[in-house]
Scaffold this motif. Structure first.
Motif, PDB file in Angstrom:
ATOM      1  N   GLY A 149       0.814  -1.220   0.000  1.00 47.28           N
ATOM      2  CA  GLY A 149       0.000   0.000   0.000  1.00 47.28           C
ATOM      3  C   GLY A 149       0.841   1.262   0.000  1.00 47.28           C
ATOM      4  O   GLY A 149       0.327   2.365  -0.171  1.00 47.28           O
ATOM      5  N   CYS A 150       2.139   1.124   0.201  1.00 47.69           N
ATOM      6  CA  CYS A 150       3.010   2.300   0.342  1.00 47.69           C
ATOM      7  C   CYS A 150       3.199   2.995  -1.006  1.00 47.69           C
ATOM      8  O   CYS A 150       3.676   2.376  -1.956  1.00 47.69           O
ATOM      9  N   PRO A 151       2.844   4.283  -1.106  1.00 45.87           N
ATOM     10  CA  PRO A 151       2.913   4.966  -2.393  1.00 45.87           C
ATOM     11  C   PRO A 151       4.333   5.240  -2.877  1.00 45.87           C
ATOM     12  O   PRO A 151       4.529   5.527  -4.054  1.00 45.87           O
ATOM     13  N   VAL A 152       5.308   5.172  -1.977  1.00 50.69           N
ATOM     14  CA  VAL A 152       6.679   5.475  -2.406  1.00 50.69           C
ATOM     15  C   VAL A 152       7.615   4.273  -2.334  1.00 50.69           C
ATOM     16  O   VAL A 152       8.824   4.407  -2.562  1.00 50.69           O
ATOM     17  N   SER A 153       7.077   3.092  -2.067  1.00 46.95           N
ATOM     18  CA  SER A 153       7.960   1.924  -1.959  1.00 46.95           C
ATOM     19  C   SER A 153       8.705   1.687  -3.273  1.00 46.95           C
ATOM     20  O   SER A 153       9.812   1.156  -3.277  1.00 46.95           O
ATOM     21  N   GLY A 207      11.453  -1.479   0.936  1.00 48.46           N
ATOM     22  CA  GLY A 207      10.100  -1.067   1.327  1.00 48.46           C
ATOM     23  C   GLY A 207       9.930  -1.212   2.832  1.00 48.46           C
ATOM     24  O   GLY A 207      10.776  -1.818   3.501  1.00 48.46           O
ATOM     25  N   PRO A 208       8.825  -0.669   3.372  1.00 47.43           N
ATOM     26  CA  PRO A 208       8.646  -0.687   4.829  1.00 47.43           C
ATOM     27  C   PRO A 208       8.732  -2.086   5.453  1.00 47.43           C
ATOM     28  O   PRO A 208       9.404  -2.262   6.477  1.00 47.43           O
ATOM     29  N   SER A 209       8.138  -3.098   4.840  1.00 41.16           N
ATOM     30  CA  SER A 209       8.206  -4.442   5.448  1.00 41.16           C
ATOM     31  C   SER A 209       9.634  -4.973   5.396  1.00 41.16           C
ATOM     32  O   SER A 209      10.080  -5.694   6.301  1.00 41.16           O
ATOM     33  N   CYS A 233       9.707   8.238   3.073  1.00 40.69           N
ATOM     34  CA  CYS A 233       8.392   8.004   3.694  1.00 40.69           C
ATOM     35  C   CYS A 233       7.657   9.328   3.832  1.00 40.69           C
ATOM     36  O   CYS A 233       8.179  10.282   4.390  1.00 40.69           O
ATOM     37  N   VAL A 234       6.426   9.393   3.293  1.00 40.74           N
ATOM     38  CA  VAL A 234       5.661  10.637   3.336  1.00 40.74           C
ATOM     39  C   VAL A 234       4.723  10.706   4.537  1.00 40.74           C
ATOM     40  O   VAL A 234       3.961  11.652   4.678  1.00 40.74           O
ATOM     41  N   GLY A 235       4.743   9.678   5.375  1.00 46.41           N
ATOM     42  CA  GLY A 235       3.896   9.707   6.567  1.00 46.41           C
ATOM     43  C   GLY A 235       2.415   9.597   6.265  1.00 46.41           C
ATOM     44  O   GLY A 235       1.577  10.085   7.027  1.00 46.41           O
ATOM     45  N   CYS A 236       2.067   8.922   5.170  1.00 48.27           N
ATOM     46  CA  CYS A 236       0.660   8.860   4.756  1.00 48.27           C
ATOM     47  C   CYS A 236      -0.138   7.861   5.569  1.00 48.27           C
ATOM     48  O   CYS A 236      -1.358   7.858   5.545  1.00 48.27           O
ATOM     49  N   LEU A 237       0.537   6.985   6.289  1.00 46.53           N
ATOM     50  CA  LEU A 237      -0.072   5.994   7.181  1.00 46.53           C
ATOM     51  C   LEU A 237      -0.906   4.923   6.499  1.00 46.53           C
ATOM     52  O   LEU A 237      -1.718   4.271   7.145  1.00 46.53           O
ATOM     53  N   GLN A 238      -0.706   4.731   5.199  1.00 46.91           N
ATOM     54  CA  GLN A 238      -1.357   3.583   4.563  1.00 46.91           C
ATOM     55  C   GLN A 238      -0.823   2.292   5.186  1.00 46.91           C
ATOM     56  O   GLN A 238      -1.565   1.328   5.359  1.00 46.91           O
ATOM     57  N   ALA A 267       4.833   1.021  10.442  1.00 45.10           N
ATOM     58  CA  ALA A 267       6.131   1.172   9.774  1.00 45.10           C
ATOM     59  C   ALA A 267       6.502   2.640   9.726  1.00 45.10           C
ATOM     60  O   ALA A 267       7.682   3.000   9.790  1.00 45.10           O
ATOM     61  N   ALA A 268       5.496   3.511   9.624  1.00 45.81           N
ATOM     62  CA  ALA A 268       5.750   4.949   9.577  1.00 45.81           C
ATOM     63  C   ALA A 268       6.488   5.408  10.830  1.00 45.81           C
ATOM     64  O   ALA A 268       7.388   6.244  10.765  1.00 45.81           O
ATOM     65  N   SER A 269       6.115   4.861  11.986  1.00 47.57           N
ATOM     66  CA  SER A 269       6.780   5.253  13.235  1.00 47.57           C
ATOM     67  C   SER A 269       8.225   4.760  13.255  1.00 47.57           C
ATOM     68  O   SER A 269       9.116   5.430  13.783  1.00 47.57           O
ATOM     69  N   ILE A 270       8.447   3.586  12.675  1.00 45.98           N
ATOM     70  CA  ILE A 270       9.805   3.033  12.636  1.00 45.98           C
ATOM     71  C   ILE A 270      10.696   3.889  11.722  1.00 45.98           C
ATOM     72  O   ILE A 270      11.821   4.246  12.083  1.00 45.98           O
ATOM     73  N   LEU A 271      10.152   4.260  10.561  1.00 43.95           N
ATOM     74  CA  LEU A 271      10.937   5.102   9.649  1.00 43.95           C
ATOM     75  C   LEU A 271      11.169   6.483  10.264  1.00 43.95           C
ATOM     76  O   LEU A 271      12.225   7.084  10.106  1.00 43.95           O
ATOM     77  N   GLU A 272      10.172   6.977  10.982  1.00 45.48           N
ATOM     78  CA  GLU A 272      10.351   8.277  11.638  1.00 45.48           C
ATOM     79  C   GLU A 272      11.412   8.181  12.737  1.00 45.48           C
ATOM     80  O   GLU A 272      12.210   9.098  12.933  1.00 45.48           O
TER      81      GLU A 272
HETATM   82  S1  SF4 Z   1       3.650   6.163   5.982  1.00 44.08           S
HETATM   83 FE1  SF4 Z   1       5.605   5.929   4.921  1.00 44.08          FE
HETATM   84  S2  SF4 Z   1       6.032   3.733   4.916  1.00 44.08           S
HETATM   85 FE2  SF4 Z   1       3.894   3.995   5.472  1.00 44.08          FE
HETATM   86  S3  SF4 Z   1       2.796   3.756   3.530  1.00 44.08           S
HETATM   87 FE3  SF4 Z   1       3.126   5.949   3.816  1.00 44.08          FE
HETATM   88  S4  SF4 Z   1       5.075   6.389   2.776  1.00 44.08           S
HETATM   89 FE4  SF4 Z   1       4.959   4.147   3.023  1.00 44.08          FE
END
Ligand code: SF4
Ligand code: SF4
Lengths: 290, 133
Positions: free
Chosen positions: B36-40, B46-48, B71-76, B87-92
């Protein structure tokens, strides 16, 4: 006396997105209430800290909330990002005793326990005014204009904190557009990201994500895109400029939902800052005799 | 890739868990987040995959990957994770740990004038928050 709802405009609506602000305030007056700007406010920080470890990131939005709590028990926002940040921070201040203590004693030095209700203007229209009453106030139905409601991220996610509507299949925007006479169009990318803060240094990715959103809407038959976020708006418009420079062709005006609301309520077009060129909805209205 | 017992619980791995508030063992690698990640598509991992590398204690690969900056923090990812992992919290957390060492990702002085003039304030402020210490 006219109902007053305390209102937090945020930085962007005070500067580059004035049309968003003015159209909402004027529409509210037509619908019988006033969006009353808070006497005291500061920037919300424009991003909710995604790690529990970052307490400092809560200081700015907590300060906004603490100030707002002296002016009423609710605060309304228009920008999706402000909404997301304030609503999530409010939940921390209400439910998380430890972090609340840290924010209060380390930064804002003011008691605040999350008593406010943070609402988005869309929710005010749905829950306080009611879309039926909005429909009744329409003077210039935007008959048959096919509109793509672009939610993006911040209005919807995370569902457990924000909860304005279903996170995967929201309808609040479409319901409003229908009340204004538009024909809402479903499109696959309506809850996908525009590229957000990658506007700073990540233009290639923004162009790809934002043009996917526009192409997805246009491909589903949308004639306009409607948003509630100035950053989405900026990324979409800039991406189109970059695409057009490279010979692409994507003609679809991107507007704030309050501009569409203002048009339908019969407001003077001059105050709505409707934009120019590819961005202007007026040629389309003229073509349809609206 | 060399996996050794010590690295599995290295100070780095423990710090990322502490800062992010996430437990890596909760992730069972279904890949929904990356899907689901738009920038993977533009990420080195990727996040996983980032989470998998952290489970295996691969500090070097994680710390040098571009993923945290994209990571754009979109929380998908969080929204679609069946295990409630963010995963967003881990990347942050990875971003924060880098920025806290004073290693900026954007050169503020080098930002183009048209951007500073036209961009919504929120773009500039959130950009600073994500990229500048
Ligand atoms: S919050 Fe970051 S890691 Fe999660 S889906 Fe969006 S861009 Fe990908
Ligand atoms: S969606 Fe959740 S469980 Fe699945 S790979 Fe991503 S973090 Fe792990």
């Amino acid at each position: 006396m006219m109902m007053k709802i305390p209102y937090y405009p945020g930085c962007t609506l005070n500067t580059v997105a004035k049309g968003f602000d003015v159209s909402a305030r004027e529409s509210a007056l037509v619908l019988g209430f006033e969006l009353k700007e808070l006497d005291q406010w500061n920037c919300c920080g424009a991003s909710f800290p995604l790690t529990p470890d970052n307490v400092m990131g809560l200081a700015a939005p907590a300060k906004v909330l603490a100030n707002a709590s002296s002016e009423g028990d609710v605060v309304a926002t228009l920008c999706s990002v402000c909404y997301n940040v304030l609503k999530r921070t409010n939940k921390v201040m209400r439910d998380d005793r430890d972090r609340r203590r840290e924010v209060i004693s380390g930064f804002i030095e003011e008691e605040y326990e999350g008593g406010l209700d943070v609402v988005h203007f869309l929710e005010v229209l749905r829950d306080k005014v009611g879309f039926d009453r909005v429909r009744g106030a329409v003077k210039r139905p935007l008959k048959g204009i096919k509109a793509g409601a672009y939610y993006g991220c911040m209005l919807l996610r995370p569902f457990d904190d924000v909860g304005i509507d279903n996170a995967e299949a929201p309808v609040i925007f479409e319901d409003l557009l229908r009340a204004l006479g538009c024909e809402p169009v479903e499109f696959p990318n309506k809850i996908e990201c525009c590229g957000a803060h990658l506007a700073m240094g990540g233009e290639d990715i923004v162009t790809r994500l934002s043009s996917n959103v526009m192409a997805s809407a246009a491909g589903s038959g949308a004639e306009i895109i409607v948003t509630s976020c100035p950053l989405c708006q900026y990324n979409l418009v800039k991406s189109r400029e970059r695409m057009m420079e490279e010979g692409g062709d994507l003609r679809i005006p991107v507007l704030y939902f309050t501009q569409i609301l203002g048009l339908a309520l019969g407001q003077d077009e001059d105050i709505l800052e409707l934009g120019s060129g590819l961005h202007d909805i007026r040629p389309l209205l003229e073509e349809r005799g609206i | 890739m060399k996996i050794d017992r010590e690295k599995l619980h290295s100070p780095f791995v423990e710090q990322v868990e502490r800062v992010s508030g996430e437990v890596f063992a909760n992730c069972y690698q279904c890949g929904n987040c990356t899907g689901g990640c738009p920038v993977s598509f533009a990420m080195d991992y990727g996040p996983s995959q980032i989470i998998r590398l952290l489970q295996l204690g691969q500090e070097q690969l994680v710390a040098t990957a571009n993923s945290m900056w994209l990571c754009v923090g979109c929380l998908q990812c969080y929204s679609r994770c069946p295990k409630g992992v963010s995963a967003a919290s881990i990347l942050e957390a990875l971003r924060q740990m880098t920025l806290r060492k004073g290693e900026d990702h954007e050169d503020v002085g080098g930002l183009p004038f048209p951007f500073l003039k036209d961009a919504p304030q929120q773009a500039i402020i959130s950009g600073f928050r994500k990229f500048v210490s």
